[in-house]
Design an enzyme around this catalytic site. Structure first.
Site, PDB file in Angstrom:
ATOM      1  N   GLU A  53       1.260  10.749  16.711  1.00 31.50           N
ATOM      2  CA  GLU A  53       2.484   9.990  17.199  1.00 31.50           C
ATOM      3  C   GLU A  53       3.652  10.960  17.619  1.00 31.50           C
ATOM      4  O   GLU A  53       4.425  10.876  18.063  1.00 31.50           O
ATOM      5  CB  GLU A  53       3.041   8.831  16.348  1.00 31.50           C
ATOM      6  CG  GLU A  53       1.873   7.893  16.310  1.00 31.50           C
ATOM      7  CD  GLU A  53       0.928   7.779  15.372  1.00 31.50           C
ATOM      8  OE1 GLU A  53       0.704   8.888  14.674  1.00 31.50           O
ATOM      9  OE2 GLU A  53      -0.033   6.763  15.200  1.00 31.50           O
ATOM     10  N   PHE A 115       0.658  -4.775   4.653  1.00 26.71           N
ATOM     11  CA  PHE A 115      -0.075  -3.558   5.176  1.00 26.71           C
ATOM     12  C   PHE A 115       0.463  -2.983   6.430  1.00 26.71           C
ATOM     13  O   PHE A 115       0.691  -3.675   7.274  1.00 26.71           O
ATOM     14  CB  PHE A 115      -1.501  -3.955   5.313  1.00 26.71           C
ATOM     15  CG  PHE A 115      -2.548  -2.917   5.873  1.00 26.71           C
ATOM     16  CD1 PHE A 115      -2.591  -1.572   4.856  1.00 26.71           C
ATOM     17  CD2 PHE A 115      -2.885  -2.797   7.042  1.00 26.71           C
ATOM     18  CE1 PHE A 115      -3.682  -0.697   5.185  1.00 26.71           C
ATOM     19  CE2 PHE A 115      -3.709  -1.647   7.551  1.00 26.71           C
ATOM     20  CZ  PHE A 115      -3.864  -0.384   6.616  1.00 26.71           C
ATOM     21  N   GLN A 116       0.809  -1.562   6.107  1.00 26.53           N
ATOM     22  CA  GLN A 116       1.406  -0.759   7.083  1.00 26.53           C
ATOM     23  C   GLN A 116       2.707  -1.297   7.659  1.00 26.53           C
ATOM     24  O   GLN A 116       3.252  -1.104   8.782  1.00 26.53           O
ATOM     25  CB  GLN A 116       0.549  -0.716   8.496  1.00 26.53           C
ATOM     26  CG  GLN A 116      -0.740   0.228   8.121  1.00 26.53           C
ATOM     27  CD  GLN A 116      -1.448   0.719   9.547  1.00 26.53           C
ATOM     28  OE1 GLN A 116      -1.568  -0.127  10.339  1.00 26.53           O
ATOM     29  NE2 GLN A 116      -2.056   1.938   9.459  1.00 26.53           N
ATOM     30  N   LYS A 165       4.286  -8.323  15.328  1.00 23.34           N
ATOM     31  CA  LYS A 165       2.711  -8.449  15.877  1.00 23.34           C
ATOM     32  C   LYS A 165       2.779  -9.995  16.585  1.00 23.34           C
ATOM     33  O   LYS A 165       2.247 -10.192  17.724  1.00 23.34           O
ATOM     34  CB  LYS A 165       1.653  -8.450  15.020  1.00 23.34           C
ATOM     35  CG  LYS A 165       0.323  -8.436  15.552  1.00 23.34           C
ATOM     36  CD  LYS A 165      -0.643  -7.910  14.619  1.00 23.34           C
ATOM     37  CE  LYS A 165      -2.185  -7.797  15.136  1.00 23.34           C
ATOM     38  NZ  LYS A 165      -3.013  -7.181  14.273  1.00 23.34           N
ATOM     39  N   MET A 480      10.501  34.043  12.808  1.00 18.05           N
ATOM     40  CA  MET A 480      12.180  34.094  12.673  1.00 18.05           C
ATOM     41  C   MET A 480      12.635  33.929  11.187  1.00 18.05           C
ATOM     42  O   MET A 480      13.513  34.920  10.893  1.00 18.05           O
ATOM     43  CB  MET A 480      12.750  32.845  13.300  1.00 18.05           C
ATOM     44  CG  MET A 480      14.242  32.618  13.381  1.00 18.05           C
ATOM     45  SD  MET A 480      14.943  34.196  14.277  1.00 18.05           S
ATOM     46  CE  MET A 480      15.164  33.361  15.874  1.00 18.05           C
TER      47      MET A 480
END
Lengths: 574, 180
Positions: A53, A115-116, A165, A480
């Protein structure tokens, strides 16, 4: 349009109404209804399946930065949404307009650690312009309309829309007539007349005026106005990292980049100038160095669409809140012609004394490939061929690119500035390449940043992206940090030596073309070959390992105190 | 120095979080915070008292919040400020008369009496509440709560919520695609 739709279909149609043609995302449980609806819109709404993502978020950013339109990324709830956070924070820091749409657990279980489930609207409060938690399909049309409006107007930035959802699944007849009503959001576009007159007065009477062009010039599309102002007055222009290309860098009045890795003559010009006109820059600490020592002789005029940026870091004599292009247009109506030949000649003289670029090109006695060989060859090829953009990551290679690659038009130099997000380049370039299939998109990145997000090369392959060319400046270090350890920590290389796979083989494993370059003699051919090849290419440039970026302003020092070489640091007095 | 900031905002879920988040980010400690409805439906008003040096910057950043309508630092403006405190004071029979006398002087009143304690209520300027607490302290304070201050600018200068939510055309629209 009076048919019933699912919330998910309404999301798709709302996106189409905003002119979206491509979204970058990954499916998951809570966003599945959206993915179920997506095939209904094949042909008008392209979905690019990313591998992570964060990659989807950066791709949306790259798309936005290359096109000027709003980029869109999609993720599921929980880890999908939290993986977007780095990209959203990056977009926030660099004022990039993206809309992130995340699935959320059903409203029935919201707040129960389902969940999630992650409170993504809570998490993104400090890194979004605004966000929405939508639990009813009726609210989707207006929320998405507002999200695009907020992301793209005023100072651009990221907006997140979290949609449960059940709201995606429910069927309703959508009502598209809702009107945006945001009484607390009224960005000021037109500058105050009196302040603009004061600015004209200062710019007319100054002996050593200087213009600093920032990201705001790019986003407001003020390049033509900037050029007109510079040419009418002869005032030289410095461009910040995100202002690169605002004025073509081969223009006689273009000086280059200021700040921590700016050229000596640019920083000196800032320290000497008596009036500094900052257009759409935010005086980032990488530009100013120690603020108390910044531009000590200057009266500052600051044009910015975000009032909270004015006076935040640098004391401002003339604040002008407004859109860069609108303000410059008004300013140009009153600005008389003048010249600054003597001042410009003085700056060019300093430039001749401290030839940063030429300094690089002086080869040390080594047979190794130097990073600057790659940049010199790339820059030459880019100026010859045109029609290309550069996307850089974060670190040494990024600063070399800022110094050594000339940008001749806006939106052609794309990088992660404020947030300094390693791993930005490959996915951001994917977004830029999909937006501009007829251009060549060059990624310049280090071996460290490349290893953070190179999984998106699989996306490049799956989407048959053929115009992406990756130049890895591979020095086997997190360069760097290593440079700082060398210069300021007595070469204590803690955590910086870095191994990696054979990147050319890795590219081949992804189904792309991989090339390895070890010597200077191979550089031109490799770049030409990659450019001409009909397909995406990764070139692994194995460069000298311990080369530094100079000049450098040490942390906490004023930009007048630059180091131009090592190991015996030689402060340039001012 | 202590600053009193008055803000008008849309009455939406999550607005309080957004506002507080800005102060938290700069590690400012909020001294008191009160939120409530205004004369205009859909608009709430917040009074925030904070200790901080660069309050102007935070004030400007508050404006960046989409749902914030108006923000003012009223610290140096002429205002009417009020706060309510409820104090449960240790008050056996022997002490009650004296406590009631003290309350009378300050305009406080007893609102509940128990076998060994009284709850007194005082409304006034925050400094007045402080002084009252000092005087009541020796009786023995068992429990105390303050609402935090609310502030309103005196005279005709106003913070009318209605002015901030008049319906308007969509905000200025520029097409970024065209601008690019």
């Amino acid at each position: 349009m009076s048919e019933e739709r699912t919330g998910a279909q309404i999301i798709c149609e709302a996106l189409l109404r905003e002119g979206v043609d491509v979204v970058f995302g990954i499916p998951g449980g809570a966003i599945m209804p959206f993915y179920h609806a997506l095939p209904d819109y094949t042909g008008s709404l392209r979905h690019v399946l990313c591998r992570h993502e964060q990659g989807a978020g950066h791709a949306a950013e790259g798309y936005a930065r290359a096109t000027g339109k709003v980029g869109v990324c999609i993720a599921t709830s929980g880890p999908g949404a939290t993986n977007l956070v780095t990209a959203i924070a990056d977009a926030w820091m660099d004022s990039t307009p993206i809309v992130a749409i995340t699935g959320q657990v059903s409203s029935l279980v919201l707040g129960t650690d389902a969940f999630q489930e992650t409170d993504i609207t809570g998490i993104t409060v400090p890194i979004t312009k605004h966000n929405y938690l939508i639990t009813r399909p009726e609210d989707i049309p207006l929320a998405i309309k507002e999200a695009f409006h907020i992301a793209s107007t005023g100072r651009p930035g990221p907006v997140l829309v979290d949609i449960t959802k059940d709201a995606q699944q429910a069927r309703i007849v959508p009502d598209w007539s809702g009107r945006i009503n945001l009484p607390g959001y009224r960005p000021t576009y037109t500058g105050n007349r009196r302040q603009i007159r004061e600015a004209v007065e200062l710019l007319t009477t100054a002996k050593k005026p200087l213009i600093m062009a920032g990201n705001g010039v790019i986003w407001s599309g003020a390049s033509a106005e900037l050029r007109e102002l510079a040419e009418r007055t002869g005032i030289p222009v410095v461009a910040t990292l995100h202002g690169k290309g605002a004025l073509p860098e081969d223009h006689p009045l273009a000086l280059g980049m200021p700040g921590m890795h700016g050229w000596v003559h640019v920083n000196r010009a800032i320290q000497e100038c008596d009036v500094l006109l900052n257009i759409g820059g935010r005086f980032d600490d990488r530009v100013t160095g120690k603020v108390s020592g910044f531009a000590p002789n200057a009266r500052v005029i600051h044009i910015d669409i975000d009032p909270s940026e004015i006076g935040k870091n640098i004391r401002t004599a003339v604040p002008i809140v407004g859109d860069a292009r609108t303000v410059l247009t008004s300013l140009l109506q009153e600005m008389p012609a003048r010249e600054c030949d003597e001042w410009l000649a003085h700056i060019r003289e300093m430039q001749a004394t401290h030839q940063g670029r030429q300094q690089y090109l002086k080869r040390p006695e080594t047979s190794m490939l130097m990073p600057h060989d790659v940049y010199a060859s790339l820059n030459k090829a880019m100026l010859e061929r045109g029609s290309c953009r550069v996307v850089t990551d974060v670190g040494q290679h990024q600063m070399w690119a800022a110094q050594l690659i000339d940008s001749v038009s806006p939106r052609t130099h794309i990088t992660s500035g404020g947030s300094g997000t390693m791993g930005f380049a490959v996915p951001a370039a994917l977004g830029a390449a999909i937006a501009n299939p007829d251009e060549t998109i060059w990624v310049i990145c280090g071996d460290g940043g490349f290893q953070m997000t190179n999984q998106e090369l699989a996306t490049v392959r799956q989407e048959n992206v053929r115009n992406l060319k990756v130049a890895i400046i591979n020095n086997g270090y997190l360069g760097m940090v290593r440079q700082w350890q060398e210069l300021f920590e007595n070469r204590r290389y803690s955590g910086t030596p870095l191994s990696g796979p054979d990147f050319s083989l890795l590219a081949q494993a992804y189904g792309l073309t991989g090339v390895r370059v070890d010597t200077t003699a191979q550089v031109d051919d490799a770049i030409r070959g990659a450019w001409d090849h009909d397909g995406s290419v990764v070139i692994d440039f194995r460069v000298e390992r311990e080369v530094n970026v100079f000049p450098i302003v040490p942390q906490g020092k004023s930009i007048g105190e630059m180091l131009t070489s090592a190991p015996e640091p030689m402060p340039v007095a001012i | 120095m202590k600053h009193t900031i008055v803000a008008l905002m849309q009455d939406h879920p999550g607005v309080l979080h957004r506002v507080v988040s800005l102060f938290r980010r700069r590690a400012y400690n909020i001294d008191s915070l009160t939120v409530g409805r205004t004369e205009t439906p859909g608009v709430s008003r917040m009074t925030i008292v904070i200790e901080g040096s660069d309050v102007e910057q935070v004030t400007k950043q508050l404006y960046r919040l989409i749902e914030v309508l108006k923000v003012s630092d009223v610290t140096s403006d002429p205002t009417v400020e009020r706060e309510i405190a409820l104090i449960k004071v240790h008050a056996p029979k022997s002490a009650r008369a004296e406590l009631v006398a003290v309350c009378t002087v300050f305009g406080a009143r007893a609102v509940d009496i128990g076998p060994n304690s009284m709850i007194v209520e005082i409304t006034g300027e925050p400094s007045e509440v402080d002084r009252f607490l000092d005087v009541v302290q020796p009786f023995g304070i068992k429990e105390m709560m303050r609402t935090g201050r609310i502030a309103m600018i005196r005279g005709s200068q106003s913070h009318q919520a209605a002015l901030e939510v008049e319906p308007r055309e969509d905000g200025p629209v520029t097409s970024l695609a065209l601008a690019g």
